[in-house]
Design a protein around this motif. Structure first.
Motif, PDB file in Angstrom:
ATOM      1  N   ASP A 131      -4.321  -1.130  -8.179  1.00  0.00           N
ATOM      2  CA  ASP A 131      -5.464  -0.615  -7.812  1.00  0.00           C
ATOM      3  C   ASP A 131      -5.238   0.763  -7.359  1.00  0.00           C
ATOM      4  OD1 ASP A 131      -8.050   0.252  -6.973  1.00  0.00           O
ATOM      5  OD2 ASP A 131      -8.551  -1.421  -6.193  1.00  0.00           O
TER       6      ASP A 131
ATOM      7  N   SER B   1      -3.195   0.561  -3.724  1.00  0.00           N
ATOM      8  CA  SER B   1      -2.514  -0.760  -3.592  1.00  0.00           C
ATOM      9  C   SER B   1      -2.017  -1.678  -4.455  1.00  0.00           C
ATOM     10  CB  SER B   1      -3.313  -1.732  -2.514  1.00  0.00           C
ATOM     11  OG  SER B   1      -4.584  -1.861  -3.350  1.00  0.00           O
TER      12      SER B   1
ATOM     13  N   LYS C  99      -7.469   2.356  -4.494  1.00  0.00           N
ATOM     14  CA  LYS C  99      -7.045   1.942  -3.289  1.00  0.00           C
ATOM     15  C   LYS C  99      -5.567   2.223  -3.040  1.00  0.00           C
ATOM     16  CE  LYS C  99     -10.735  -1.658  -3.318  1.00  0.00           C
ATOM     17  NZ  LYS C  99     -11.163  -3.062  -3.112  1.00  0.00           N
TER      18      LYS C  99
ATOM     19  N   SER D  64       0.857  -1.112   0.060  1.00  0.00           N
ATOM     20  CA  SER D  64      -0.041  -0.082   0.046  1.00  0.00           C
ATOM     21  C   SER D  64       0.987   1.212  -0.109  1.00  0.00           C
ATOM     22  CB  SER D  64      -1.153  -0.033   1.221  1.00  0.00           C
ATOM     23  OG  SER D  64      -0.170   0.039   2.415  1.00  0.00           O
TER      24      SER D  64
END
Lengths: 114, 112
Positions: free
Chosen positions: B66, B71, B69, B24
């Protein structure tokens, strides 16, 4: 072909000594980077050269750290008056041209300050 | 400071199993790269995925991204003992895309 080479591979320095770490990038690579990797951590950016120009030195931890690449190929990272917190692996990387490509890393120099 | 965070910190699997690790990050990126580091050695580039890509494959590696997000995931299929290493994600942020920011890594151990 030859990859990025660094020397020495291991360096033990007494606190207060000066050290010089050398990086030979892949021939023809324009961009050169230095990173510092503490034990158990990922590399942290120190400085970036494009040819002989040092375009970013924002990651250098203190004014005891100095890097140069006078002819746009070999680079030297110098640490003056070493401290124990300077103990780390110093990684050099190069990339061909633009800055959005993968970086090719050398094996690193493990510096231990006693 | 490190922008990326890998999860899990460590992973132990049996040879032949798949390994999945996640990354992340915090700010908008130009690209995200995955690197492997064997003990005592330099980093080896595995795969680069650009911000406008969602999935990429290279051999037994599959990377997803993504951006909504913030991540990414790295999947290693049919793991081998030689895959034992630390894996790092590195992000190149928009404003300074030469400056890779690495996470702390995931240590993967593949048991024979």
């Amino acid at each position: 072909g030859a990859g990025v080479s660094q020397s020495p591979r291991y360096k033990v320095a007494k606190r207060g000594q000066d050290v010089a770490l050398r990086c030979d990038p892949i021939s023809g690579h324009v961009s050169l980077f230095w990173y510092q990797q503490a034990l158990g951590q990922g590399p942290e950016f120190l400085t970036y050269f494009q040819n002989e120009a040092q375009l970013d030195k924002s990651g250098l931890p203190s004014d005891r750290f100095f890097a140069e690449r006078p002819e746009g190929s070999v680079s030297t990272l110098k640490i003056q008056r070493t401290q124990q917190e300077d103990s780390a692996v110093y990684l050099c990387a190069s990339s061909p041209a633009g800055t959005r490509d993968e970086q090719y890393f050398g094996p690193g120099t493990r510096l231990t300050v006693t | 400071s490190q922008q990326g965070e890998e999860d899990p910190q460590a992973l132990s699997i049996q040879e032949g199993e798949n390994a999945t690790m996640n990354c992340s990050y915090k700010t908008s990126i130009n690209n995200l790269q995955w690197y492997r580091q064997n003990s005592g050695r330099g980093l080896v580039h595995l795969i680069l995925i650009r911000s406008n890509e969602r999935e990429k494959h290279s051999g037994r590696l599959r990377v997803t991204l993504d951006t909504s997000k913030k991540s990414s995931s790295l999947l290693i299929t049919a793991s081998r003992a030689a895959d034992t290493a630390s894996y790092f994600c590195a992000t190149a942020i928009r404003s300074n895309d030469y400056k890779l920011s690495f996470g702390a890594g995931t240590t993967v151990t593949v048991r024979a």
